[in-house]
Scaffold this motif. Structure first.
Motif, PDB file in Angstrom:
ATOM      1  N   ALA A 195       0.742  -1.122  -0.146  1.00 16.22           N
ATOM      2  CA  ALA A 195      -0.080   0.120  -0.077  1.00 16.22           C
ATOM      3  C   ALA A 195       0.776   1.331   0.181  1.00 16.22           C
ATOM      4  O   ALA A 195       0.538   2.241  -0.894  1.00 16.22           O
ATOM      5  N   GLY A 196       1.887   1.148   0.873  1.00 17.67           N
ATOM      6  CA  GLY A 196       3.015   2.286   0.984  1.00 17.67           C
ATOM      7  C   GLY A 196       3.537   2.672  -0.655  1.00 17.67           C
ATOM      8  O   GLY A 196       3.616   3.771  -0.988  1.00 17.67           O
ATOM      9  N   MET A 197       3.779   1.558  -1.166  1.00 17.26           N
ATOM     10  CA  MET A 197       4.360   1.656  -2.753  1.00 17.26           C
ATOM     11  C   MET A 197       3.283   2.090  -3.506  1.00 17.26           C
ATOM     12  O   MET A 197       3.785   3.357  -4.298  1.00 17.26           O
ATOM     13  N   LEU A 198       2.186   1.783  -3.369  1.00 17.17           N
ATOM     14  CA  LEU A 198       1.193   2.391  -4.402  1.00 17.17           C
ATOM     15  C   LEU A 198       0.601   3.899  -3.885  1.00 17.17           C
ATOM     16  O   LEU A 198       0.489   4.767  -4.833  1.00 17.17           O
ATOM     17  N   LEU A 199       0.804   4.089  -2.722  1.00 15.64           N
ATOM     18  CA  LEU A 199       0.652   5.410  -2.127  1.00 15.64           C
ATOM     19  C   LEU A 199       1.585   6.403  -2.683  1.00 15.64           C
ATOM     20  O   LEU A 199       1.272   7.425  -3.212  1.00 15.64           O
ATOM     21  N   ILE A 200       2.796   6.108  -2.682  1.00 12.96           N
ATOM     22  CA  ILE A 200       3.985   6.962  -3.197  1.00 12.96           C
ATOM     23  C   ILE A 200       3.600   7.146  -4.663  1.00 12.96           C
ATOM     24  O   ILE A 200       3.962   8.081  -5.237  1.00 12.96           O
ATOM     25  N   ILE A 201       3.470   6.042  -5.135  1.00 14.57           N
ATOM     26  CA  ILE A 201       3.271   6.209  -6.877  1.00 14.57           C
ATOM     27  C   ILE A 201       2.093   7.050  -6.974  1.00 14.57           C
ATOM     28  O   ILE A 201       2.172   7.719  -8.039  1.00 14.57           O
ATOM     29  N   THR A 202       1.060   6.862  -6.425  1.00 12.34           N
ATOM     30  CA  THR A 202      -0.105   7.851  -6.643  1.00 12.34           C
ATOM     31  C   THR A 202      -0.035   9.123  -6.355  1.00 12.34           C
ATOM     32  O   THR A 202       0.033  10.163  -7.425  1.00 12.34           O
ATOM     33  N   MET A 203       0.618   9.361  -5.192  1.00 17.91           N
ATOM     34  CA  MET A 203       1.022  10.839  -4.960  1.00 17.91           C
ATOM     35  C   MET A 203       2.008  11.317  -6.044  1.00 17.91           C
ATOM     36  O   MET A 203       2.007  12.648  -6.323  1.00 17.91           O
ATOM     37  N   PHE A 204       2.908  10.557  -6.278  1.00 22.40           N
ATOM     38  CA  PHE A 204       3.892  11.291  -7.111  1.00 22.40           C
ATOM     39  C   PHE A 204       3.200  11.345  -8.585  1.00 22.40           C
ATOM     40  O   PHE A 204       3.595  12.612  -9.078  1.00 22.40           O
ATOM     41  N   SER A 205       2.247  10.662  -9.178  1.00 22.95           N
ATOM     42  CA  SER A 205       1.701  11.060 -10.201  1.00 22.95           C
ATOM     43  C   SER A 205       0.845  12.114 -10.351  1.00 22.95           C
ATOM     44  O   SER A 205       0.333  12.530 -10.919  1.00 22.95           O
ATOM     45  N   LYS A 206       0.402  12.364  -8.923  1.00 25.53           N
ATOM     46  CA  LYS A 206      -0.663  13.717  -8.756  1.00 25.53           C
ATOM     47  C   LYS A 206       0.343  14.899  -8.723  1.00 25.53           C
ATOM     48  O   LYS A 206      -0.185  15.861  -8.619  1.00 25.53           O
ATOM     49  N   LEU A 207       1.438  14.709  -8.507  1.00 21.58           N
ATOM     50  CA  LEU A 207       2.527  15.696  -8.540  1.00 21.58           C
ATOM     51  C   LEU A 207       3.148  16.107  -9.855  1.00 21.58           C
ATOM     52  O   LEU A 207       3.448  17.149 -10.192  1.00 21.58           O
ATOM     53  N   PHE A 208       3.608  15.088 -10.358  1.00 19.59           N
ATOM     54  CA  PHE A 208       4.530  15.251 -11.385  1.00 19.59           C
ATOM     55  C   PHE A 208       4.050  14.359 -12.666  1.00 19.59           C
ATOM     56  O   PHE A 208       3.297  13.651 -12.587  1.00 19.59           O
ATOM     57  N   PRO A 209       4.549  14.798 -13.665  1.00 20.30           N
ATOM     58  CA  PRO A 209       4.106  13.943 -14.963  1.00 20.30           C
ATOM     59  C   PRO A 209       4.484  12.565 -15.081  1.00 20.30           C
ATOM     60  O   PRO A 209       5.582  12.337 -14.808  1.00 20.30           O
ATOM     61  N   MET A 210       3.582  11.865 -15.632  1.00 23.06           N
ATOM     62  CA  MET A 210       3.977  10.247 -15.561  1.00 23.06           C
ATOM     63  C   MET A 210       4.817   9.722 -16.744  1.00 23.06           C
ATOM     64  O   MET A 210       4.878   8.880 -16.826  1.00 23.06           O
ATOM     65  N   MET A 211       4.897  10.968 -17.579  1.00 22.57           N
ATOM     66  CA  MET A 211       5.914  10.549 -18.919  1.00 22.57           C
ATOM     67  C   MET A 211       6.904  11.735 -18.865  1.00 22.57           C
ATOM     68  O   MET A 211       6.569  12.652 -18.383  1.00 22.57           O
ATOM     69  N   ALA A 212       8.063  11.393 -19.243  1.00 21.14           N
ATOM     70  CA  ALA A 212       9.318  12.185 -19.487  1.00 21.14           C
ATOM     71  C   ALA A 212       8.569  12.965 -20.706  1.00 21.14           C
ATOM     72  O   ALA A 212       8.978  12.622 -21.749  1.00 21.14           O
ATOM     73  N   VAL A 213       8.024  14.336 -20.407  1.00 23.22           N
ATOM     74  CA  VAL A 213       7.457  14.887 -21.433  1.00 23.22           C
ATOM     75  C   VAL A 213       8.508  15.648 -22.662  1.00 23.22           C
ATOM     76  O   VAL A 213       8.308  15.445 -23.631  1.00 23.22           O
ATOM     77  N   TRP A 214       9.666  16.014 -22.116  1.00 17.32           N
ATOM     78  CA  TRP A 214      10.626  16.252 -23.237  1.00 17.32           C
ATOM     79  C   TRP A 214      11.086  15.167 -23.765  1.00 17.32           C
ATOM     80  O   TRP A 214      11.517  15.333 -25.158  1.00 17.32           O
ATOM     81  N   GLU A 215      11.222  14.194 -23.453  1.00 16.55           N
ATOM     82  CA  GLU A 215      11.949  12.719 -23.920  1.00 16.55           C
ATOM     83  C   GLU A 215      10.609  12.531 -25.154  1.00 16.55           C
ATOM     84  O   GLU A 215      11.188  12.229 -26.282  1.00 16.55           O
TER      85      GLU A 215
END
Lengths: 337, 480, 295
Positions: B416-436
């Motif tokens: 759950a902790g793993m999923l939480l961090i992934i979720t929070m991360f995706s709510k803060l940062f783009p989940m694809m490397a935009v410039w790439e």
């Protein structure tokens, strides 16, 4: 710390029986070392000061030079301190190499050794530092009893893997654990091929705490037990410092277990019979368990030849039932003779 | 001139907005999801506190099985953490264009699984408060010490590796933040500005970034390999039957890559679905990474054969007892299910193009990931139950093992902790490397333009040729 | 040979069987107390004289040590018993008391000691007595290096206070080891001659301490007249124990790691970490670049 008091230096003269030159030399050493002579544990003081008559002599092993001296019990001060300092407990007794020989021919599986060990170390019943196995190599070979303490290997797999130096090998060959440093990772338990190590899964029982009392911790005693740390057979270093043998040796009614100093090439059994180690091993085909693992065990076995008791009965379900749900072939492990 | 169907500016603008959109919303479903994860974690933490209070005795572990689910999960999570390195670094080095939309989620998975993999041995400690003894009295002869050093190195490296390609995106987030109204604007502004470390996209900055990326891409690969090798060493350095094996290092690395790459596919599928990345994560991407997983599963299957067939041929006493237990004893069902269900059958499925379509591939990968977890358990526990000396005169509780609720709860909390961090991360940062991805689009565009130009040139050329023919024909006619 | 062994085994098993049958008759009496037997012996060492009572009870056909039995020791003088001391048995069933000088003696210079269990909570009343005379055992070493000879002389006092040799007593020669006395050879028993002298040649390769010292011990064990006497003497006859210069070498099992491990680990991870540092430096460069006005 029990220590020889100042006046004991003088009395030491009387306790020393020898009066010739060699004896005097011995004594001089004794006197010189007396100040630094860390004698015997609080445990000892407790046991003897109340029970022993005045003037009684106790054997005392000088940790400085590894010699045994006799000291008047009244000159041993009782105080609630660990037997030796932590540094000393880690170094071990100089010029000694403790060794154990177990004569399988004499063992009738009465488990008195285990009992003596359990009592002396206040070990909870679900684990046995010294365990007596019923062994049977193959279908055609005869079963026999196999008491197994810690082997105190000279190439100890357990000590190799400890990440914090909590378990260590001393100069006298003994492998001990410092439970004030152990982080409880149990690497050593995984590494030991002899299933010798045990973990304190929970806090010691109230009865145990009461029985042990509020004594200071020392790796040489392993008490009081600490939850979350590993423990095992320790060859009773607190006893050895008193010049006494481990509890299992004196507890065995069949004189199965011999204990001694390999440097002296002598081992002694529970009845005090002392024999030459090399001769004992040579004449009886002494071997070490699982020699091929290269752990250089300090415990030798004499094969169960010419037994002094009837062959133990091996019931199929005896170990099978307790081991697995399915009764199956005895899992004896490999064993070489 | 280029083309109406390929408007570069429009294309890039759409991409940027697609990537940034999830960071601007935090809807009801997200709230419920996070709440659920927090609840699972709270229960797990409660169980762990109980474990601290009453000792490891609250778990199902006892003296014979002194390592159980915690250590299995440790190996499993560290295995999953190989995903980022593999997909990101290896595909970067080999200049695979299709890696572009995948790298970020892969690197994040590495980072997160390392976080939670790394704490597993600490959860397993009897005295976690003495962890500093590792520094004060550390022995470098101990495989566990190698683990600590290696995992810390890998963790640092993968954090840097995750962070580097985020810098330009952070600048993008920072610059776009003012455009659209969002919640926690102040915090976000502060965060993005800090993380963008003054990125302006100057030539020097790009040059420096490419250089660091190039170095990290190469360094992270041996570090990742070292991590799983030394993780295997905590087992392989013992004399125990089943662990006493020279193939363990590479076996664990292969197992890690196998489960890690499958983990990446799961991450890809989840983000594709949730954040509507269908346009960028196409069936072609799944097909290609499916082939990677297939190749790795084949390697893993090969090593499995080495690991079991070689000792099984010999059936040496102690190892023989363990193997009989695995092949036709107490663990046979679960062992063969693992070998067939999570290795061989996935190989068959993924061998067919139809099996690499999104839905079957995702299902296969779920099976692989669960299988990898169970396999770690099968590596750890049966060996512990087959010591050299027989297990005698011990109660059943002390001589068998199945994880109890405490272990399951703590591991559920880790997940759950793993999923939480992934979720929070995706709510803060783009989940694809935009410039790439942008770079990819630009390359495509250039190609498109080149194609257009080529077509034009060919057409011009043909026209000219035709003219020439006409002319020459005329010339020919003239004398005629 | 084998048949003899078989017979012995058979005999042992038969004895076992017999004991099992007789065990039924060894039940504690109605009083709930066990019937104990006392074995009494006198031990004289260089620095102590002790009376040892070994108390045993029969349990399941076997003699086992009687624990915590209170034994009273009496000295007999002109048929009058005088309580010396009491002692409780330990886990080996042994009760030991130290004997002071000046025990009453009879006309033959022999003393009599009686050990009794009286009104013990656990054991029936019983008693045992012994007579013993004082003897002296003195040791001397062969001054020459050629042979490691130990000469023991056993004497007793006659009525005039003169030392007279004891003839025909069996003396045993030992080497003192950490936990007991090891026989100095295969046949370590020598009977004293008319001068009360027994001599034994010690082997030349007995392991000694770091200085090559050993302690020789000579014992007369359970003599009917004199009890047990033990005498010890250090001798520089042993092979010296090599002093290990470094008992804690760099080793996989040691506190300090072998150099190859340290070098390998620090090289590998040193390289990686220095690369990390270089990357962090480059990141700072990026940051610095960002602080500059746009180009």
């Amino acid at each position: 710390m029990s220590q020889l008091t100042e006046d004991n230096k003088e009395n030491g003269n009387e306790t020393n029986p020898e009066s010739n030159e060699a004896g005097r030399r011995n004594f001089l050493k004794f006197g010189a070392l007396a100040a630094g002579l860390t004698v015997v544990g609080g445990g000892l003081g407790k046991v003897f000061s109340s029970e022993k008559e005045p003037g009684e002599k106790v054997k005392v092993l000088n940790t400085g030079d590894g010699k045994v001296y006799e000291a008047d019990v009244n000159h041993l001060q009782e105080c609630n301190m660990p037997p030796v300092s932590m540094t000393e407990a880690r170094r071990g007794i100089a010029n000694k190499k403790f060794v154990m020989v177990i004569d399988l021919a004499k063992c009738d599986g009465c488990k008195k050794c285990t009992e003596a060990c359990q009592t002396a170390h206040y070990i909870p019943s679900e684990r046995e530092w010294l365990k007596v196995f019923k062994m049977k190599e193959s279908e055609a070979t005869a079963p026999y009893f196999f008491p197994k303490p810690c082997f105190h290997c000279d190439n100890p797999p357990c000590t190799k893997v400890c990440p914090v130096n909590a378990t260590f090998k001393r100069q006298d060959g003994i492998v001990l654990i410092d439970n004030e440093r152990c982080i409880g990772c149990r690497s050593c338990m995984a590494a030991c091929p002899y299933s010798t190590r045990f973990f304190n899964w929970s806090a010691p029982s109230a009865e145990e705490v009461a029985a042990v009392g509020n004594i200071p911790y020392s790796p040489e005693r392993g008490l009081p037990r600490k939850m979350g740390t590993v423990e095992k057979c320790d060859f009773c270093p607190d006893m050895l410092r008193q010049g006494k043998m481990p509890h299992c040796v004196s507890g065995c009614p069949m004189d199965v277990i011999y204990f001694g100093d390999q440097n002296e090439d002598a081992v002694t059994n529970g009845s005090g019979v002392t024999v030459k180690l090399s001769q004992l091993l040579e004449e009886n085909n002494g071997y070490r368990h699982l020699e091929e693992l290269g752990t250089e065990a300090r415990v030798y076995y004499l094969p169960p030849k010419n037994r002094k008791y009837p062959v133990p009965e091996m019931k199929e379900d005896e170990s099978g039932e307790k081991k697995d749900s399915k009764p199956k072939k005895m899992d004896m492990g490999s064993m070489q003779m | 001139m280029a083309t109406e169907k390929f408007d570069l500016k429009q294309e890039i603008e759409t991409l940027r907005e697609d990537c940034l959109r999830p960071t601007r919303t935090f809807g009801r479903s997200s709230q419920i999801w996070v709440g659920f994860l927090l609840a699972v974690m709270a229960w797990g933490i409660f169980c762990y506190i109980r474990q601290l209070r009453y000792g490891l005795g609250v778990t199902a572990m006892r003296d014979y099985v002194s390592w159980g689910m915690y250590i299995s999960t440790f190996v499993f999570f560290i295995g999953i953490s190989h995903s980022g390195t593999l997909v990101s670094a290896i595909l970067r080095i080999t200049k695979q264009e299709w890696r572009r939309p995948i790298t970020r989620s892969a690197e994040l998975l590495t980072f997160v699984s390392l976080c939670f993999g790394g704490i597993q041995p600490i959860i397993d400690l009897g005295h976690p408060e003495r962890i500093l003894n590792l520094v004060m009295y550390g022995r470098v002869q101990s495989p566990l010490m190698w683990d600590v050093i290696s995992i810390m190195t890998y963790f640092t490296g993968s954090t840097v590796f995750l962070f580097l390609p985020m810098i330009p995106d952070m600048a993008l987030c920072r610059d776009r933040l003012t455009v659209v109204d969002t919640r926690y604007k102040k915090f976000k502004k502060w965060l993005y500005t800090k993380l963008a470390i003054g990125w302006k996209g100057t030539k020097t900055q790009w040059h420096l970034l490419e250089k660091t990326m190039g170095t990290m891409t190469i360094v992270i690969i041996p570090v990742a390999v070292s991590v799983h090798t030394v993780v295997s060493y905590i087992f392989a350095m013992t004399l125990r039957p089943g662990w006493n094996s020279t193939v363990f290092g590479i076996y664990f690395v292969a197992g890690a890559l196998y489960s890690g790459s499958a983990g990446v596919i799961l991450g890809m599928a989840a983000f594709r679905k949730i954040y509507h990345f269908e346009k960028y994560l196409t069936p072609r991407h799944f097909d290609l990474i499916g082939k990677v997983v297939l190749a790795l599963t084949l390697v893993y299957a090969y090593l499995n054969m080495n690991e079991y067939w070689i000792p099984a041929y010999k059936m040496a006493t102690a190892e023989g007892h363990l193997l009989s237990d695995l092949f036709y004893g107490n663990y046979s069902k679960i062992f063969w299910t693992c070998q067939f269900g999570t290795v061989l059958i996935p190989i068959v499925i993924m061998s067919f193009p139809k099996g690499r379509k999104i839905t079957p591939l995702v299902i296969t990968c779920i099976v692989i990931v669960i299988g990898a977890w169970v396999k770690r358990y099968l590596i750890v526990v049966p060996t512990m139950l087959h010591p050299f000396l027989p297990i005698q005169d011990v109660t059943k509780e002390w001589s068998t093992y199945f994880p109890n609720y405490v272990e399951f709860s703590v591991e559920a909390a880790s997940l759950a902790g793993m999923l939480l961090i992934i979720t929070m991360f995706s709510k803060l940062f783009p989940m694809m490397a935009v410039w790439e991805v942008e770079e990819g689009i630009e390359i495509d565009y250039d190609k498109e333009v080149a194609v257009e130009l080529g077509k034009q040139r060919i057409a011009d050329h043909a026209k000219a040729a035709a003219e020439a023919v006409k002319v020459s024909n005329g010339q020919l006619k003239q004398p005629a | 040979m084998k048949s003899i062994l078989k017979k012995i085994t058979l005999a042992i098993s038969i004895t076992g069987l017999f004991c099992n049958i007789s065990a039924a008759q060894d039940q504690p009496k109605a009083t709930g107390k066990s019937e104990a037997t006392i074995g009494l012996s006198y031990n004289k060492k260089a620095d102590s004289k002790t009376a040892v009572a070994v108390v045993k009870v029969k349990k399941d056909g076997r003699f086992v040590p009687a624990l915590n039995a209170k034994v009273n020791f009496y000295a007999v003088h002109d048929k009058e018993q005088q309580l010396l001391k009491s002692a409780s048995t330990d886990n080996k069933g042994r009760a030991v008391i130290e004997l002071q000088k000046g025990l009453p003696v009879d006309e033959n210079l022999a003393s009599t000691i009686v050990a009794k269990i009286e009104n013990d909570k656990l054991y029936e009343n019983t008693e045992e007595q012994m007579h013993f005379k004082e003897a002296n055992l003195t040791l001397s070493l062969n001054p020459a290096d050629t042979a490691h000879l130990v000469t023991a002389k056993l004497t007793e006092m006659d009525k005039d206070g003169k030392e007279v040799p004891v003839k025909g007593a069996e003396l045993k020669f030992y080497v003192q080891r950490l936990f007991g006395s090891m026989p100095a050879g295969e046949n370590n028993t020598v009977t004293t001659d008319e001068n009360g002298i027994a001599t034994f040649a010690y082997s030349k390769n007995i392991p000694g301490d770091t200085a090559g010292l050993i302690t020789v011990a000579v014992k007369m064990e359970d003599n009917e007249q004199f009890g047990s006497i033990e005498s010890k003497l250090p001798a520089a006859w042993g092979t010296s124990l090599a002093i290990i210069k470094d008992p804690f070498p760099r080793a996989l099992w040691g506190v300090y790691a072998p150099w190859p491990i340290i070098i390998t680990l620090s090289t590998l991870f040193g390289i990686v970490w220095s690369i990390y540092v270089s990357i962090v430096i480059k990141l700072f460069k990026i940051k610095k670049e960002g602080g500059m006005p746009n180009v």
